[in-house]
Design an enzyme around this catalytic site. Structure first.
Site, PDB file in Angstrom:
ATOM      1  N   GLU A 162      -7.419   4.704   7.223  1.00 45.87           N
ATOM      2  CA  GLU A 162      -7.190   6.109   6.853  1.00 45.87           C
ATOM      3  C   GLU A 162      -8.381   6.656   6.067  1.00 45.87           C
ATOM      4  OE1 GLU A 162      -3.279   5.580   5.105  1.00 45.87           O
ATOM      5  OE2 GLU A 162      -2.562   5.005   7.095  1.00 45.87           O
TER       6      GLU A 162
ATOM      7  N   LYS B  95       0.113   4.241  -0.495  1.00 46.29           N
ATOM      8  CA  LYS B  95      -0.556   5.440   0.022  1.00 46.29           C
ATOM      9  C   LYS B  95      -0.231   6.649  -0.859  1.00 46.29           C
ATOM     10  CE  LYS B  95      -0.431   3.300   4.524  1.00 46.29           C
ATOM     11  NZ  LYS B  95      -0.493   3.439   5.967  1.00 46.29           N
TER      12      LYS B  95
ATOM     13  N   ASN C 270       0.866  -1.176   0.000  1.00 43.70           N
ATOM     14  CA  ASN C 270       0.000   0.000   0.000  1.00 43.70           C
ATOM     15  C   ASN C 270       0.906   1.230   0.000  1.00 43.70           C
ATOM     16  OD1 ASN C 270      -1.869   1.988   0.378  1.00 43.70           O
ATOM     17  ND2 ASN C 270      -2.509   1.342   2.421  1.00 43.70           N
TER      18      ASN C 270
END
Ligand code: PGA
Length: 248
Positions: free
Chosen positions: A91, A11, A9
């Protein structure tokens, strides 16, 4: 034997050239294994045509098309060669206020469009301190995921990511990870059935890195990892990959 999955990930990190370079490096060792890169959407079109690792979207909107400024649909992702998505990351839940109701719609849209999903769940620290983490995680699953029909569970993986471990350097102990993974598996058995529970990959996420991966992946019920920070450096990610696939 359950399918193993190693997912990166990224992000909101990496510039375009860095992302391309890192994907190329990962492709060199990830051959023929189930490695997925959740890259920034902007690069997905380019990355999906390169290398031999699947690329996925960190986010999308459940509607098919229309007046949703700034959003990306599943059809648009598909048209760029993408068929993996993350849903329910903490998140997105916390910083972008994604509700359980919205996550349920995202699950339905992704599944009915043939996408593979990693559904994330995990408790905040205060919930664990009150010893309510099992109930909390089960409620997250019940609210947004467990309604998926039996024949679609082969599109689903779950990632258990305790929020207190994400990006903090504080990882769950092997006991904490294994007991939660086992709990999730038993809950799936109860709610959905034995076959699904036996084959469902449950990944761990939250400060998993090259030093603790071995131990975490040695747990019976940990079938892979969703890796944030340590997926941004090829060497660390490669060591985590080696730990998962037991290549020493
Ligand atoms: P981390 O992130 O590995 O940096 O803790 C994991 C995630 O958020 O998926």
């Amino acid at each position: 034997m359950r399918k193993k999955i190693l997912a990166a990930n990224w992000k909101m990190n990496l510039l375009r050239d860095e992302a391309i370079e890192l994907q190329q490096q990962i492709s060199l060792f990830a051959q023929n294994q189930n490695v997925q890169i959740y890259a920034p959407s902007l690069y997905l079109s380019e990355l999906s045509n390169e290398g031999n690792v699947a690329v996925g979207a960190q986010n999308f909107y459940f509607e098919k098309f229309g007046a949703y400024t700034g959003e990306i649909s599943l059809n648009q992702l598909k048209s760029c060669g993408v068929n993996h998505v993350l849903i329910g990351h903490s998140e997105r839940r916390q910083l972008f206020f994604e509700t359980e109701e919205l996550l349920k719609k995202k699950v339905d849209a992704a599944i009915s469009n043939g996408f593979n999903i990693i559904f994330c769940c995990g408790e905040p620290l205060e919930v664990r301190e009150k010893n309510e983490h099992f109930e909390f995680v089960l409620n997250q699953l019940k609210a947004s995921l467990l309604h998926v029909s039996d024949d679609c569970w082969n599109q689903v993986a779950i990632a258990y990511e305790p929020i207190w471990a994400i990006g903090t350097g504080r990882t769950a102990s092997t006991e904490q990870a294994d007991e939660m993974h086992l709990y999730i598996r038993k809950s799936i058995e109860k709610e959905i059935g034995l076959e699904v529970s036996k084959s469902l990959p449950i990944l761990y996420g939250g400060s998993c890195n090259e030093t603790n991966a071995n131990e975490l992946f040695s747990c019976d019920n940990v079938d892979g990892g969703l890796i944030g920070g340590a997926s941004l450096k090829c060497e660390s990610f490669k060591e985590i990959f080696n730990a998962l696939y037991e290549l020493y």
